[in-house]
Motif scaffolding. Structure first.
Motif, PDB file in Angstrom:
ATOM      1  N   THR A 395      18.829  65.433 -25.291  1.00 44.14           N
ATOM      2  CA  THR A 395      18.552  64.572 -24.149  1.00 44.14           C
ATOM      3  C   THR A 395      17.634  63.421 -24.549  1.00 44.14           C
ATOM      4  OG1 THR A 395      18.864  66.347 -22.547  1.00 44.14           O
ATOM      5  CG2 THR A 395      17.458  64.523 -21.875  1.00 44.14           C
ATOM      6  N   TYR A 410      19.512  63.916 -17.520  1.00 40.19           N
ATOM      7  CA  TYR A 410      19.088  65.301 -17.748  1.00 40.19           C
ATOM      8  C   TYR A 410      20.246  66.276 -17.513  1.00 40.19           C
ATOM      9  CZ  TYR A 410      14.357  63.423 -17.814  1.00 40.19           C
ATOM     10  OH  TYR A 410      13.228  62.715 -18.134  1.00 40.19           O
ATOM     11  N   MET A 428      19.318  70.304 -16.247  1.00 41.21           N
ATOM     12  CA  MET A 428      17.927  70.594 -16.581  1.00 41.21           C
ATOM     13  C   MET A 428      17.037  70.640 -15.346  1.00 41.21           C
ATOM     14  SD  MET A 428      17.513  68.410 -20.128  1.00 41.21           S
ATOM     15  CE  MET A 428      16.357  69.505 -20.952  1.00 41.21           C
ATOM     16  N   ASP A 429      17.389  69.911 -14.285  1.00 41.17           N
ATOM     17  CA  ASP A 429      16.533  69.886 -13.098  1.00 41.17           C
ATOM     18  C   ASP A 429      16.603  71.190 -12.316  1.00 41.17           C
ATOM     19  OD1 ASP A 429      19.197  69.209 -12.347  1.00 41.17           O
ATOM     20  OD2 ASP A 429      18.453  68.440 -10.425  1.00 41.17           O
ATOM     21  N   ASN A 458      14.422  74.440 -20.353  1.00 37.96           N
ATOM     22  CA  ASN A 458      15.025  73.183 -19.915  1.00 37.96           C
ATOM     23  C   ASN A 458      14.423  72.728 -18.587  1.00 37.96           C
ATOM     24  OD1 ASN A 458      16.729  72.787 -22.063  1.00 37.96           O
ATOM     25  ND2 ASN A 458      18.503  73.724 -21.103  1.00 37.96           N
ATOM     26  N   TYR A 462      12.187  69.304 -17.820  1.00 36.17           N
ATOM     27  CA  TYR A 462      12.489  68.334 -16.767  1.00 36.17           C
ATOM     28  C   TYR A 462      11.277  68.148 -15.854  1.00 36.17           C
ATOM     29  CZ  TYR A 462      14.175  66.065 -12.620  1.00 36.17           C
ATOM     30  OH  TYR A 462      14.288  65.170 -11.578  1.00 36.17           O
ATOM     31  N   ARG A 493       8.369  61.476 -19.527  1.00 38.61           N
ATOM     32  CA  ARG A 493       9.230  62.075 -20.545  1.00 38.61           C
ATOM     33  C   ARG A 493       8.686  61.858 -21.955  1.00 38.61           C
ATOM     34  NH1 ARG A 493      12.880  58.966 -20.085  1.00 38.61           N
ATOM     35  NH2 ARG A 493      12.722  57.929 -22.099  1.00 38.61           N
TER      36      ARG A 493
END
Length: 674
Positions: A395, A410, A428-429, A458, A462, A493
């Motif tokens: 990512t 994501y 990922m969220d 993951n 996020y 990030r």
């Protein structure tokens, strides 16, 4: 080097594991970084505490220097006479701190699970040691009762029991010391080769007790997943040659080469060549197109690790891996193989969707980075962390490259349509949206397939990057929940990437689980932002948001538990002076009448230990007395203290003293819960 008109020939390939990476880079306490605009080339994160990249020669000198001092280091660490150290990797921070990762041998045998990391200041003083195996190593016997052939036979049968019929023992078992579960014993390691059922090469490592013949552990050495192809538009490639003869060789990035397996499944393949240095046509029917995607993905991944984390090449030695495309027929996968130091990509269903997508390339090569650093075993919780690390860095590479055709997101494998309905492979969220991945940690998460247990890390990445709740990023809508229904703000990030990479490369080891990953990322955050800083607290609270540990007091948790933790292990001298470990508390008011003190000590004879809690005003609370009748190992316990007469704010200390000789240990960490 010319622009190649390749369009959609990438793929989402083997999204397989490596230890998750969260990095902290901009400023402590910053909110989520603004998403780069599509089409902006290489919108790179701020360098933060990143040192200048080590050149291969500089890294080589550090490794040679550490190698020359292994005997002295072993003596300083009080290893046993038969234990020796082998340097595996060295990294260096901007402040001169070095982190040297060692493998260990015992009586000349490799010790699986015996790796350790020594953290030294610029002046050469040992600051701390990260090692899962604390006491001096003792092995009951070096005489095997099981023959190598019997161990090999059991290993093959174990592989076949899993449904892998096309298997064979690649080579004779090697004798090792297995110490990953805390009970060192003589064992055999057998690598079972052949093919897995879907055509993926097999490299199942089976550990067999050399005394009883029982299978102790096994893990897959080929790390793979599922992916699809995606478009990257016109890209610039590193090629070599002149006139009418060019090869897909990138000498600017360690000599990376891209080969054509032409639907074979063994060997290196044929190096791609071209007469005019214009490669592919953007369609999967053109064999060069998949090669363009693979070469571009390798280049972007190389640049990402070098420019963001100061790591030149997967092993940090300036040497590139290589890529192979067109593996097998209708092979819907891609994989990293550390034994050949290469990435391999299938062409997807009907050979119509090469699995050479940008995030897949980043994912696969990140398996190599994990193998060269923490070496996270591809099984259980460590396997989930391994897989998540590759998702995280895949990512990160996608965001780093930031092409107009594929802006960062994501979503994992969002272009492959592997499900046939346009949905991505993983989210990922909220990982559970794929129907199998875990959003939060539980005691059973390690029993899941590593591609699904990776969901916890993951989700953590996020949340640490973007924070909880609903938001739109690069045209994609996300809505990320938390386990405790409390919000977390994120640190951006770029910062999250730096935290994860530092934790992976300097604090994680082969058997790191989710609890240990939390500790590793907190150590990384303390190095980068300072212990107790806003970003440090957010890292802790984000782990709590995925049910790993408790929240700390960051000003946003009124009425809830406030948890303060130490960072860095402290060695306890054998029969020597007391040692202390501090925690700075910012909690207002009085300490509670039921202050919880959680202690994590590894020690071969805990009866030697006296443990006290020291309040900021110097008052002492006895937690544990020494006892010659208590011969058990380790202290992993939570004590309750009536500290209501004390002000909460200030520096609290845990004091530990070993009163007697012949046994040693380490204070791994401790915490206070208000």
């Amino acid at each position: 080097m010319r622009r190649t008109p390749h369009q959609r020939a990438a793929a989402t390939g083997a999204l397989v594991a490596v230890t998750a990476m969260l990095a902290v880079g901009v400023q402590a306490g910053t909110s989520t970084a603004a998403a780069p605009q599509p089409g902006t080339p290489h919108a790179k994160p701020a360098p933060g505490a990143l040192p200048a990249p080590l050149s291969p020669s500089q890294r080589g000198k550090l490794i040679r220097d550490a190698g020359a001092a292994t005997a002295t280091t072993a003596e300083q660490l009080k290893l046993g006479a038969q234990e020796k150290l082998l340097v595996k990797d060295v990294s260096k921070d901007a402040d001169g701190t070095t982190h040297t990762r060692y493998a260990r041998t015992w009586a000349g045998l490799p010790v699986l699970g015996g790796d350790l990391i020594v953290h030294e200041s610029k002046a050469g003083a040992v600051k701390s040691v990260t090692k899962p195996l604390r006491a001096q190593l003792t092995v009951p016997t070096t005489t095997a009762k099981v023959t190598p052939s019997a161990a090999a036979s059991k290993a093959v049968k174990s592989a076949q029991a899993q449904g892998s019929e096309k298997t064979k023992a690649d080579k004779a078992p090697r004798k090792v010391v297995w110490a990953a579960d805390g009970t060192p014993r003589l064992a055999y390691e057998t690598v079972v080769g052949g093919l897995q059922d879907d055509g993926t090469p097999n490299a199942l490592h089976v550990i067999t007790d050399a005394t009883t013949g029982a299978r102790i552990f096994q893990y897959q050495g080929i790390e793979n997943g599922i992916g699809n192809s995606e478009y990257s538009g016109k890209v610039t490639l590193g090629t070599s040659g002149s006139g009418s003869s060019y090869t897909l060789t990138d000498n600017g990035r360690g000599g990376h080469k891209t080969y054509n397996l032409n639907h074979g499944s063994s060997g290196t393949g044929t190096l791609f060549t071209d007469a005019d240095d214009t490669w592919g046509d953007g369609t999967p029917q053109n064999a060069q197109t998949a090669a363009v995607d693979a070469a571009y993905g390798a280049a972007e991944t190389w640049d990402y690790y070098k420019n963001v984390h100061g790591r030149t090449g997967i092993r940090g030695d300036g040497v590139a891996a290589y890529s192979r495309v067109h593996y097998g027929n209708s092979y819907v996968n891609a994989f990293w193989d550390d034994s050949c130091f290469c990435m391999t990509y299938g062409d997807g269903s009907g050979n119509a969707r090469p699995l050479t997508a940008l995030d897949v390339a980043g994912h696969e090569m990140s398996h190599g980075v994990t193998a060269a650093t923490a070496g996270l075993i591809y099984s259980g919780e460590s396997g989930g962390l391994n897989e998540a690390t590759s998702d995280i860095f895949g990512t990160a590479v996608e965001f780093y490259s930031n092409t107009a055709e594929d802006p960062g997101d994501y979503l994992i494998g969002e272009k492959i349509d592997i499900n046939g309905d346009g949905t991505p492979l993983r989210y990922m969220d909220k990982p559970s949206k794929d129907g199998a991945s875990a959003d939060y940690w539980s005691s059973s998460v390690g029993n899941k397939d590593v591609h699904y247990s990776s969901g916890v890390a993951n989700h953590f990445f996020y949340l640490l990057s973007e924070g909880s709740g609903a938001k739109d990023i690069n045209g994609v809508h996300y809505d990320s929940p938390t386990y405790d229904n409390k919000p977390v703000p994120g640190i951006g990030r770029a910062n999250a990437e730096k935290v994860w990479f530092k934790a992976l490369s300097q604090y994680m080891s082969a058997n790191t689980n989710y609890a240990a990953a939390r500790t590793a990322t907190l150590k990384a955050a303390a190095d980068l932002f300072g212990q107790g800083s806003a970003s440090y607290n957010t890292v802790a609270n984000t782990w709590a948001a995925v049910n790993v540990g408790s929240r700390v007091d960051d000003g946003t948790n009124p009425g809830g538990d406030k948890v303060y933790e130490s960072t860095g292990a402290v060695r306890i001298p054998d029969g020597g002076a007391a040692v202390t470990s501090p925690i700075t508390v910012t909690h207002t008011g009085k300490a509670p009448n039921a202050l919880k003190v959680s202690v994590d000590i590894t020690h071969s004879y805990r009866g030697d230990l006296v443990i006290d809690l020291i309040a900021p005003n110097g008052s002492s609370y006895r937690l544990k007395n020494a006892s010659t009748s208590d011969g058990a190992a380790d202290v992993k316990q939570t004590y309750t203290v009536d500290a209501s007469s004390q002000a909460a704010a200030g520096t609290w200390k845990l004091r530990v003293q070993d009163l007697y000789r012949y046994d040693s240990g380490t204070l791994n960490g401790w915490k206070l819960t208000f």
